[in-house]
Design a protein around this motif. Structure first.
Motif, PDB file in Angstrom:
ATOM      1  N   ALA A 123       7.360   8.099 -11.358  1.00  0.00           N
ATOM      2  CA  ALA A 123       8.454   7.145 -11.590  1.00  0.00           C
ATOM      3  C   ALA A 123       8.504   6.069 -10.510  1.00  0.00           C
ATOM      4  N   THR A 124       8.358   6.485  -9.259  1.00  0.00           N
ATOM      5  CA  THR A 124       8.476   5.510  -8.178  1.00  0.00           C
ATOM      6  C   THR A 124       7.249   4.610  -8.087  1.00  0.00           C
ATOM      7  N   PHE A 125       6.084   5.120  -8.442  1.00  0.00           N
ATOM      8  CA  PHE A 125       4.897   4.267  -8.438  1.00  0.00           C
ATOM      9  C   PHE A 125       5.021   3.144  -9.467  1.00  0.00           C
ATOM     10  N   ILE A 126       5.771   3.385 -10.521  1.00  0.00           N
ATOM     11  CA  ILE A 126       5.995   2.342 -11.525  1.00  0.00           C
ATOM     12  C   ILE A 126       6.981   1.298 -11.009  1.00  0.00           C
ATOM     13  N   GLU A 127       8.036   1.740 -10.334  1.00  0.00           N
ATOM     14  CA  GLU A 127       9.147   0.857  -9.964  1.00  0.00           C
ATOM     15  C   GLU A 127       9.060   0.294  -8.549  1.00  0.00           C
ATOM     16  N   ALA A 128       8.439   1.024  -7.627  1.00  0.00           N
ATOM     17  CA  ALA A 128       8.465   0.609  -6.226  1.00  0.00           C
ATOM     18  C   ALA A 128       7.610  -0.634  -5.988  1.00  0.00           C
ATOM     19  N   PRO A 129       8.075  -1.569  -5.156  1.00  0.00           N
ATOM     20  CA  PRO A 129       7.274  -2.747  -4.819  1.00  0.00           C
ATOM     21  C   PRO A 129       6.104  -2.367  -3.915  1.00  0.00           C
ATOM     22  N   LEU A 130       5.150  -3.267  -3.798  1.00  0.00           N
ATOM     23  CA  LEU A 130       3.941  -2.977  -3.037  1.00  0.00           C
ATOM     24  C   LEU A 130       4.183  -2.614  -1.567  1.00  0.00           C
ATOM     25  N   PRO A 131       5.138  -3.256  -0.860  1.00  0.00           N
ATOM     26  CA  PRO A 131       5.379  -2.827   0.530  1.00  0.00           C
ATOM     27  C   PRO A 131       5.735  -1.343   0.646  1.00  0.00           C
ATOM     28  N   LEU A 185       5.562  -4.626   9.336  1.00  0.00           N
ATOM     29  CA  LEU A 185       4.362  -5.099   8.634  1.00  0.00           C
ATOM     30  C   LEU A 185       4.721  -5.708   7.284  1.00  0.00           C
ATOM     31  N   THR A 186       5.917  -5.390   6.777  1.00  0.00           N
ATOM     32  CA  THR A 186       6.318  -5.955   5.487  1.00  0.00           C
ATOM     33  C   THR A 186       6.451  -7.478   5.561  1.00  0.00           C
ATOM     34  N   ILE A 187       6.698  -8.003   6.758  1.00  0.00           N
ATOM     35  CA  ILE A 187       6.873  -9.455   6.894  1.00  0.00           C
ATOM     36  C   ILE A 187       5.565 -10.200   6.599  1.00  0.00           C
ATOM     37  N   PRO A 188       4.476  -9.914   7.339  1.00  0.00           N
ATOM     38  CA  PRO A 188       3.224 -10.602   6.982  1.00  0.00           C
ATOM     39  C   PRO A 188       2.677 -10.180   5.622  1.00  0.00           C
ATOM     40  N   ALA A 200      12.591 -10.261   4.288  1.00  0.00           N
ATOM     41  CA  ALA A 200      13.830  -9.709   4.839  1.00  0.00           C
ATOM     42  C   ALA A 200      14.302  -8.522   4.017  1.00  0.00           C
ATOM     43  N   LEU A 201      14.207  -8.634   2.695  1.00  0.00           N
ATOM     44  CA  LEU A 201      14.605  -7.548   1.818  1.00  0.00           C
ATOM     45  C   LEU A 201      13.703  -6.341   2.023  1.00  0.00           C
ATOM     46  N   SER A 202      12.399  -6.560   2.088  1.00  0.00           N
ATOM     47  CA  SER A 202      11.463  -5.452   2.272  1.00  0.00           C
ATOM     48  C   SER A 202      11.681  -4.759   3.609  1.00  0.00           C
ATOM     49  N   LEU A 203      11.946  -5.550   4.658  1.00  0.00           N
ATOM     50  CA  LEU A 203      12.172  -4.969   5.983  1.00  0.00           C
ATOM     51  C   LEU A 203      13.416  -4.097   5.989  1.00  0.00           C
ATOM     52  N   VAL A 204      14.514  -4.594   5.435  1.00  0.00           N
ATOM     53  CA  VAL A 204      15.756  -3.821   5.384  1.00  0.00           C
ATOM     54  C   VAL A 204      15.560  -2.550   4.563  1.00  0.00           C
ATOM     55  N   CYS A 205      14.903  -2.681   3.420  1.00  0.00           N
ATOM     56  CA  CYS A 205      14.650  -1.518   2.567  1.00  0.00           C
ATOM     57  C   CYS A 205      13.824  -0.464   3.299  1.00  0.00           C
ATOM     58  N   SER A 206      12.794  -0.908   4.016  1.00  0.00           N
ATOM     59  CA  SER A 206      11.925   0.030   4.719  1.00  0.00           C
ATOM     60  C   SER A 206      12.668   0.767   5.829  1.00  0.00           C
ATOM     61  N   LEU A 207      13.470   0.042   6.595  1.00  0.00           N
ATOM     62  CA  LEU A 207      14.191   0.677   7.702  1.00  0.00           C
ATOM     63  C   LEU A 207      15.218   1.686   7.188  1.00  0.00           C
ATOM     64  N   ILE A 208      15.944   1.324   6.123  1.00  0.00           N
ATOM     65  CA  ILE A 208      16.926   2.255   5.554  1.00  0.00           C
ATOM     66  C   ILE A 208      16.222   3.455   4.934  1.00  0.00           C
ATOM     67  N   ALA A 209      15.158   3.202   4.185  1.00  0.00           N
ATOM     68  CA  ALA A 209      14.419   4.295   3.545  1.00  0.00           C
ATOM     69  C   ALA A 209      13.827   5.232   4.578  1.00  0.00           C
ATOM     70  N   ALA A 210      13.313   4.681   5.672  1.00  0.00           N
ATOM     71  CA  ALA A 210      12.747   5.506   6.725  1.00  0.00           C
ATOM     72  C   ALA A 210      13.823   6.374   7.384  1.00  0.00           C
ATOM     73  N   ALA A 211      15.008   5.798   7.598  1.00  0.00           N
ATOM     74  CA  ALA A 211      16.105   6.563   8.189  1.00  0.00           C
ATOM     75  C   ALA A 211      16.494   7.734   7.291  1.00  0.00           C
ATOM     76  N   VAL A 212      16.550   7.487   5.984  1.00  0.00           N
ATOM     77  CA  VAL A 212      16.867   8.568   5.031  1.00  0.00           C
ATOM     78  C   VAL A 212      15.764   9.623   5.049  1.00  0.00           C
ATOM     79  N   ALA A 213      14.511   9.205   5.104  1.00  0.00           N
ATOM     80  CA  ALA A 213      13.394  10.157   5.127  1.00  0.00           C
ATOM     81  C   ALA A 213      13.450  11.041   6.369  1.00  0.00           C
ATOM     82  N   VAL A 214      13.788  10.459   7.505  1.00  0.00           N
ATOM     83  CA  VAL A 214      13.913  11.240   8.740  1.00  0.00           C
ATOM     84  C   VAL A 214      15.069  12.225   8.623  1.00  0.00           C
ATOM     85  N   LEU A 215      16.188  11.798   8.045  1.00  0.00           N
ATOM     86  CA  LEU A 215      17.334  12.690   7.854  1.00  0.00           C
ATOM     87  C   LEU A 215      16.974  13.844   6.923  1.00  0.00           C
ATOM     88  N   VAL A 216      16.273  13.537   5.840  1.00  0.00           N
ATOM     89  CA  VAL A 216      15.815  14.584   4.914  1.00  0.00           C
ATOM     90  C   VAL A 216      14.888  15.553   5.643  1.00  0.00           C
TER      91      VAL A 216
END
Length: 260
Positions: A123-131, A185-188, A200-216
């Motif tokens: 499901a996520t491979f279909i919906e997730a952006p390339l970054p 790295l999402t910026i370049p 900017a959107l990719s960077l924010v998404c990555s930082l939030i997603a990473a924080a959730v992954a660490v919490l999990v």
């Protein structure tokens, strides 16, 4: 470089120079796991780009990427995931759970775990952006180092003990620096590979997603410590896949709803 090739050869099926395995070299190279994840992410992105150029439909693209990811990693972490599910959800004692995890046969809980994770990847491979596809393997492997630092090794010996021995504040710091640094790295990537201004959107998404992954990672590791008395090589595989899925899911969801 030898240590890096050792990690690539051990954790992927990529053709790399054969490096003699020693436990000391393996232990020193554990901090390179996030870099191995980045290589896996680059390969996944290249395959995804090729499928896009060929105008492959989304559902087929998701299935191909799931298969590509499993083949690329040799299914190694899926095996650990299955063993972990069989042991942790067995409702047995600590010793019996650890014995179940050593059994090469897969049980119902292990099968269910693989199916659930594979479906979420699909499901996520279909919906997730390339970054997100670029960075999820790095995040998962960085979370493995964090997990190794949060609990003792549950067995007297085993391949995963080298990972656990290297766990500690230095490994946690290296893992967090790798995750945060890679997020930038999402910026370049957005600017020069995708040619868009969504960095900017990719960077924010990555930082939030990473924080959730660490919490999990912290939560599931605490459960392993309670149930098994610590972590094992199998639980490291489970952490890699669970944290990777958490990163992908959060990234994909926020990317769709955040108004940036």
């Amino acid at each position: 470089m030898k240590s890096f090739f050792l990690m690539l050869g051990f954790f992927t099926r990529l053709p790399v120079p054969k490096i003699e395995f020693t436990e000391e070299r393996y232990r020193r190279a554990m901090k390179l796991m996030p870099l191995v994840g980045l290589v896996v992410g680059v390969v996944i992105v290249l395959i995804s780009l090729l499928l896009s150029v060929l105008q492959v439909p989304g559902l087929i693209r998701g299935g191909v990427l799931v298969c590509a990811y499993i083949i690329l990693t040799g299914g190694l972490h899926f095996d650990g995931l299955a063993d972990t599910f069989d042991g942790v959800f067995s409702a047995r004692s600590r010793e019996q759970s650890l014995e179940i995890m050593k059994d090469s046969r897969i049980g119902v809980f292990g099968l269910l775990g693989i199916v659930m994770v594979a479906l979420l990847y699909f499901a996520t491979f279909i919906e997730a952006p390339l970054p997100a596809l670029l960075l999820f393997p790095l995040c998962g492997r960085a979370c493995c180092l964090i997990s190794a630092s949060l609990a003792p090794y549950a067995r007297e010996d085993g391949m995963g003990k080298a990972t656990s021995v290297e766990g500690g504040p230095a490994s946690v710091t290296a893992a967090i620096v790798a995750i945060v640094g890679a997020s930038f790295l999402t910026i370049p990537f957005d600017l020069y590979v995708l040619h868009n201004n969504n960095f900017a959107l990719s960077l924010v998404c990555s930082l939030i997603a990473a924080a959730v992954a660490v919490l999990v990672t912290a939560c599931v590791t605490a459960h392993f410590k309670k149930k098994l008395g610590g972590v094992t090589g199998d639980t490291f595989g489970a952490v890699i896949e669970i944290s990777s899925i958490a990163y992908l899911l959060v990234f994909a969801i926020i990317y769709q709803v955040l108004p940036l």
